[in-house]
Design an enzyme around this catalytic site. Structure first.
Site: not given
Length: 556
Positions: A51, A83, A124, A126, A446, A473
């Site tokens: 990411c 994540d 990514c 957050k 998640e 997710s």
């Protein structure tokens, strides 16, 4: 001094600042550089996962654009948690916490260095909300820039994403694919740099940033490895400097109407349930009233029109190629689902940006509202005696609107996943995963490992439901309700559920009901004792002491 140099005057100008200028000149900045507006460039680069691995190159292109437009960029780092990489482990508890740390660290560096403008580069999930939250706090001209989505992988001539790998794990455990089949998925799903390719959380929040106006629309959405990415990023630097000169600030861009526009885009695109947490958190930074009920009302009146995985078949690069967020904004405005008068970072209104949309002839990724995929949007908020403050469901990716079944109660994600892997779940069951909320987790893990294992089993996927005080997710499919609030750790009703209790999902009437008398629920909760904290010190303890309910954005 050049136009737009406001805050950094106190840092760089006058005889008394000679020592500060000496430090800067030792770091490679010239005398002329220091008399220009100083622009912070917050980079979430890391080599841990796809990411964010390319964001050094993105930052260099952005800084080039800022210099071309008369600013002096100064790059600094903040943190990120991948994540997907941490999914199914204790490390996933750090993900939502990272949103707060990103916001705090950017705010701290920006205040300490008196920047005149700021760009945060995210990859990514957050990263994007954390950057936007910091921009709101600082209220200096700034933007969130997305590093871009990954290209889809290819296997046997078919596009695949990381979602296929997670579902492959479940299929492998059930004996439906062998080691070689799982290895083929693993080796081909992620062909290079960029965030997960579907309309999962990263792409949902990137799109939301564009519709919100805080990201340069269409430019931000160019895929990570596209040949146009670096040129688009340089152009974003020019747009940022125009905003600095005009003193165009986040508080002018992020308003109640622009937040409603962003919610409509999530509903229309089948976006991630995490958008509920993040958009509420962003609203809180500017004291804008926004609740979970607003998401339900907007989704109910906004048809679902984007054929994107996990609800559909296309990925983010296809969305961008079809016309991207400018085209979606045009559709929303023309149908009365978005307010075109909202201001964008470019200085144009959303309607003016949407007018520049170029739809690819024959594309069938972004439908019209006259020909929607579903008549209502992808998000639903349920309430009831099991979730008095509400819970969120993503209904874009399934067709059932009711389920009633016996509770199978698990006090952690790990325990539930073990039961699924051991084939101990039966059709009709309602899986209850608790003590995974903001405080109880902590950090709201998640549940993709669990939901992917269920989705990969045709016998279960259409006949079980799952609810949790944790999160899902954006890749999750199936009848799943997350963010159940109040959470179990603080004595919410989910803590009172016992094995075999009947639970009723009634989506049409927006109800989630534990079929136990109010008196019995109260009696069970009277004897409730929260479990011991999993961490008694450090960052997780700080988070537990400060974090709010999921219904309030899980902010600190």
């Amino acid at each position: 001094m050049t136009e737009g140099k406001r805050n950094s005057i106190a840092l760089t100008e006058g005889p008394s600042r000679a020592a500060a200028r000496s430090y800067f000149r030792g770091a490679g900045f010239s005398k002329d550089d220091l008399h220009k507006p100083i622009i912070g460039v917050a980079n979430t680069w890391t080599e841990i996962g796809t990411c964010n691995v390319h964001l050094r190159e993105i930052a260099e292109a952005l800084k080039q654009g800022i210099r071309e437009a008369g600013g002096t960029p100064m790059e600094f780092n903040t943190i990120t948690i991948n994540d997907g990489l941490t999914m199914g482990t204790q490390g996933m508890k750090a993900s939502l916490v990272s949103r707060e740390v990103i916001a705090d660290s950017i705010e701290l560096v920006a205040r300490g260095n008196l920047f005149d403008g700021l760009v945060g580069i995210g990859g990514c999930d957050k990263n994007m909300p954390g950057i936007i939250m910091a921009l709101c706090r600082l209220d200096i001209p700034g933007m969130m820039l997305y590093g871009g989505s990954i290209a889809p992988g290819k296997l046997n001539g078919v596009d695949i994403t990381i979602q296929n790998v997670f579902e492959g794990i479940g299929a492998h455990a059930a004996g439906r694919i062998d080691d070689a089949g799982l290895e083929a998925l693993e080796a081909n799903a992620c062909p290079g740099a960029g965030a997960c390719g579907g309309q999962f959380t990263a792409n949902t929040m990137a799109m939301s940033g564009e519709i919100l106006g805080i990201s340069p629309i269409y430019l931000s959405g160019v895929p990570a490895t596209s040949k146009e990415k670096l040129a688009a990023t340089r152009e974003a630097g020019h747009i940022l400097m125009d905003a600095v000169r005009a003193n165009r600030r986040p508080s002018q861009i992020i308003t109640r109407k622009s937040l409603e526009n962003a919610i409509a885009s999530v509903a229309a695109s089948g976006g991630s349930t995490n958008a509920v947490l993040h958009l509420i958190a962003i609203a809180r930074e500017l004291n804008i009233p926004l609740t979970v009920d607003d998401f339900d009302a907007i989704s109910k009146r906004t048809p679902f029109i984007c054929d994107l995985t996990p609800a559909g078949k296309y990925v983010a690069k296809d969305y961008q190629a079809a016309g991207g967020s400018r085209l979606l904004a045009q559709r929303l405005i023309n149908a009365g689902h978005a307010d075109g008068s909202a201001l964008a970072i470019s200085g144009k209104t959303l309607a003016e940006e949407a007018a520049l949309a170029k739809e690819t002839p024959g594309q069938d990724v972004i439908h019209t509202f006259e020909n929607p995929i579903k008549p209502t949007g992808g998000l639903v908020i349920l309430k009831g005696n099991l979730a008095p403050e509400g819970c969120v469901m993503k209904v874009a990716a399934f067709g059932r609107y009711e389920h009633r079944g016996p509770a199978r109660v698990f006090d952690s994600e790990d325990a539930c996943f073990a039961a699924v892997q051991a084939q101990q779940i039966k059709p009709g069951d309602v899986l209850v995963i608790r003590y995974e909320g903001p405080k109880g987790g902590p950090g709201m893990r998640e549940m993709l490992q669990v939901t992917a294992a269920i989705s990969s089993n045709a016998e279960l996927s259409a006949h079980v439901a799952l609810l949790t005080d944790g999160r899902f997710s954006g890749a999750t499919r199936g009848m799943t309700a997350g963010h159940v609030a109040p959470e179990a750790f603080v004595g919410g009703p989910i803590a009172a559920v016992r094995e075999g209790d009947m639970i009723h999902f009634d989506i049409e009437n927006r109800k989630l009901t534990l079929e136990v008398s109010e008196e019995e629920i109260a009696a069970r909760l009277k004897s409730f004792t929260p479990p011991a904290l999993r961490w008694s010190r450090g960052v997780f303890r700080k988070y537990v002491d400060r974090v709010s309910s999921a219904s309030e954005g899980a902010t600190t």
